[in-house]
Write an enzyme that holds these catalytic residues in place. Structure first.
Site, mmCIF file in Angstrom:
data_model
loop_
_atom_site.group_PDB
_atom_site.id
_atom_site.type_symbol
_atom_site.label_atom_id
_atom_site.label_comp_id
_atom_site.label_asym_id
_atom_site.label_seq_id
_atom_site.Cartn_x
_atom_site.Cartn_y
_atom_site.Cartn_z
ATOM 1 C CB ALA A 32 30.719 33.553 12.946
ATOM 2 C CB SER B 96 32.917 32.906 20.931
ATOM 3 O OG SER B 96 32.899 31.550 20.538
ATOM 4 N N GLY B 97 35.772 33.584 20.088
ATOM 5 C CA GLY B 97 37.114 33.109 19.779
ATOM 6 C C GLY B 97 37.724 32.487 21.011
ATOM 7 N NE ARG B 98 36.397 28.513 21.183
ATOM 8 C CZ ARG B 98 35.813 28.876 20.043
ATOM 9 N NH1 ARG B 98 36.386 28.600 18.880
ATOM 10 N NH2 ARG B 98 34.678 29.513 20.061
ATOM 11 C CG HIS C 136 37.369 27.645 5.838
ATOM 12 N ND1 HIS C 136 36.622 26.965 4.918
ATOM 13 C CD2 HIS C 136 36.487 28.257 6.661
ATOM 14 C CE1 HIS C 136 35.335 27.166 5.157
ATOM 15 N NE2 HIS C 136 35.232 27.942 6.227
ATOM 16 C CG ASP C 137 35.936 28.023 10.901
ATOM 17 O OD1 ASP C 137 35.560 27.721 9.757
ATOM 18 O OD2 ASP C 137 35.300 28.821 11.630
ATOM 19 C CB THR D 40 27.803 30.396 13.994
ATOM 20 O OG1 THR D 40 28.269 30.762 15.291
ATOM 21 C CG2 THR D 40 26.925 31.503 13.438
ATOM 22 C CG ASN E 26 28.183 26.916 3.912
ATOM 23 O OD1 ASN E 26 28.974 26.196 3.315
ATOM 24 N ND2 ASN E 26 28.546 28.017 4.525
ATOM 25 N N GLY F 76 30.642 22.732 18.440
ATOM 26 C CA GLY F 76 29.781 23.014 19.584
ATOM 27 C C GLY F 76 28.498 22.225 19.590
#
Length: 472
Positions: free
Chosen positions: A11, A13-15, A235-236, A258, A295, A405
């Protein structure tokens, strides 16, 4: 050995990660990282999806250039956050930039939820109530009734890479429109909302080969024409749970970024009234599993606080703040991180202070004290949720795996172990990308076995740090 690429979109950043996978090998290299910054327009908060797609193409191009020695990249898999979607017209053109789930257009979702029937909805979908779930977004989207099709975010990008449209089932399970028992679309809910039953394309499963890359994508990236896109747990969190290096089923997980997703892995949904009242969700996982979770607001609170401080003056030094926060005495104030006031972007330190004052708690006076307050509050929320997940599901929990993270945040990991009274195994940080590539690798014959076999490979190749609770 098989060479693969994981596109992992968060949400913020991306990689794009390049992986080499074999029976005893699992190497992961980041080849491109990029920001994912929403755009506020007069009509609301949107994702900058074209820029996001450009970064995906650039990352795949860098992956192609990183391959040497006769290697060929066999497959690409995409995962992202859930619930958001793009609407297409009859020609397949995007009708507008997709809305961001933090946009305020679903502020009346609680009323709609009650009108549809809270118990009836839970009996069908098994989902916790979140105001930004796809079902509520579609209900207030004037274009949804006229659009030819809707694609969830990873499916939208997959369609641009391949020209093939479908809906990957783990992400579909977050929409509030999927029947959690049958694993099929809940047709009656589409009818109730006045939506076409075929608004979303047919479902596909993790491991399904979607198709080859379009010629223009090959031109843009330099990838070999033999490369295909393979569906993963799009879905991550579904991919992140595959990337949990658990040894047996007696584990809870915290996928911490996030957002934090806290729960247990089950073989069947839990659709009890107690689960509904506790706002637990039953989302689809890889290999037909259920992610029974809730969540928690997550590191959004910390990142938004840093952003607020950066706007007000010199950049905040996060490592220094965390070191100072570790020296703050225990027993300080805590708050409920899931208070809806924290959902929109903005001045989180001021909001936290307001919530603490309203509850009669002391307000932190310094930035390190506020950072410690945030982390203490998250750890307490994690512990509550782990206990509830175990009680509601009947699944005993001996260890908590914290991936994503947040596994880099030593203070958060230590506080979480203390709050849970259980060992916390932190890592891998890139659990989502690892789960993504493992599903691809299995689909293309580089590894064999069920999810436990995939996790054995993780345990033998990935570093994990163990935190014991202070009482042990």
């Amino acid at each position: 050995m098989t060479t693969l690429a994981a596109v992992d979109l968060g949400a913020s950043s991306g990689r794009v990660m390049l992986a080499r996978v074999g029976a005893e090998r699992l190497d992961l290299t980041e080849v491109h990282r990029f920001g994912n910054v929403p755009v506020r327009l007069p009509d609301g908060l949107h994702w900058d999806v074209l820029r996001l797609y450009r970064d995906v193409l650039d990352g795949l191009g860098q992956a192609a250039r990183a391959i040497t020695g006769g290697e060929v990249l066999s497959s690409v898999g995409i995962d992202s956050w859930a619930v958001d979607y793009g609407l297409l017209d009859g020609s397949g053109a995007l009708l507008g930039n997709p809305y961001h789930y933090r946009d305020g257009r679903t502020s009346g979702a609680a009323e709609l939820h009650a009108e549809l029937g809270e118990r009836e909805l839970y009996a069908v979908t098994g989902l916790q109530f979140l105001p930004f779930n796809t079902i509520y977004q579609l209900a207030v989207d004037p274009a949804a009734g006229t659009a030819a099709q809707a694609l969830l975010m990873p499916d939208l990008l997959t369609s641009w890479l391949t020209g093939v449209r479908g809906t990957e089932v783990t992400n579909a399970s977050t929409t509030g429109l999927l029947d959690v028992r049958s694993g099929a679309w809940a047709a009656t809910l589409f009818d109730t909302l006045g939506l076409r039953r075929d608004l979303f394309p047919p479902l596909r499963r993790p491991g399904d080969v979607v198709g080859p890359l379009l010629p223009e994508v090959l031109d843009d990236t330099g990838l070999d024409p033999s490369a295909v896109v393979t569906a993963v747990g799009s879905h991550d969190t579904a991919s992140a749970v595959v990337g949990v290096p658990a040894a047996d089923e007696r584990f809870a997980y915290i996928s911490c970024g996030t957002w934090s997703l806290v729960g247990v892995e089950l073989d069947a949904p839990v659709l009890t009234e107690a689960g509904r009242a506790a706002n637990f969700t039953n989302e689809g996982g890889v290999d037909g599993t259920i992610r029974y979770l809730r969540n928690v607001m997550g590191l959004w609170l910390l990142s938004e606080s840093i952003a607020t401080w950066n706007r007000a003056g010199p950049p905040a030094d996060l490592p220094a703040l965390l070191a100072a926060a570790a020296d703050v005495p225990a027993g300080g104030p805590v708050f409920d991180p899931d208070d809806p006031v924290f959902l929109p972007p903005g001045d989180q330190p001021a909001r936290i202070a307001d919530v603490l004052r309203a509850g009669g708690s002391r307000v932190p006076r310094t930035r390190p004290e506020l950072v410690r307050c945030i982390l203490d509050s998250l750890a307490a929320a994690y512990a509550r949720t782990v206990r509830q997940a175990a009680e509601l599901s009947g699944r005993a929990v001996d260890v908590v795996h914290l991936v994503g993270g947040g596994a880099r945040n030593e203070l958060l990991c230590r506080l979480t172990a203390d709050a849970c009274g259980l060992p916390v195994l932190a890592g891998p940080v890139e659990a989502t990308a690892l789960g993504n590539v493992l599903v691809q690798a299995r689909a293309h014959g580089a590894v064999d076995g069920d999810r436990w076999a995939l996790r054995r490979l993780l345990r033998s190749t990935q570093a994990v740090h163990r935190y014991e609770p202070a009482s042990v």
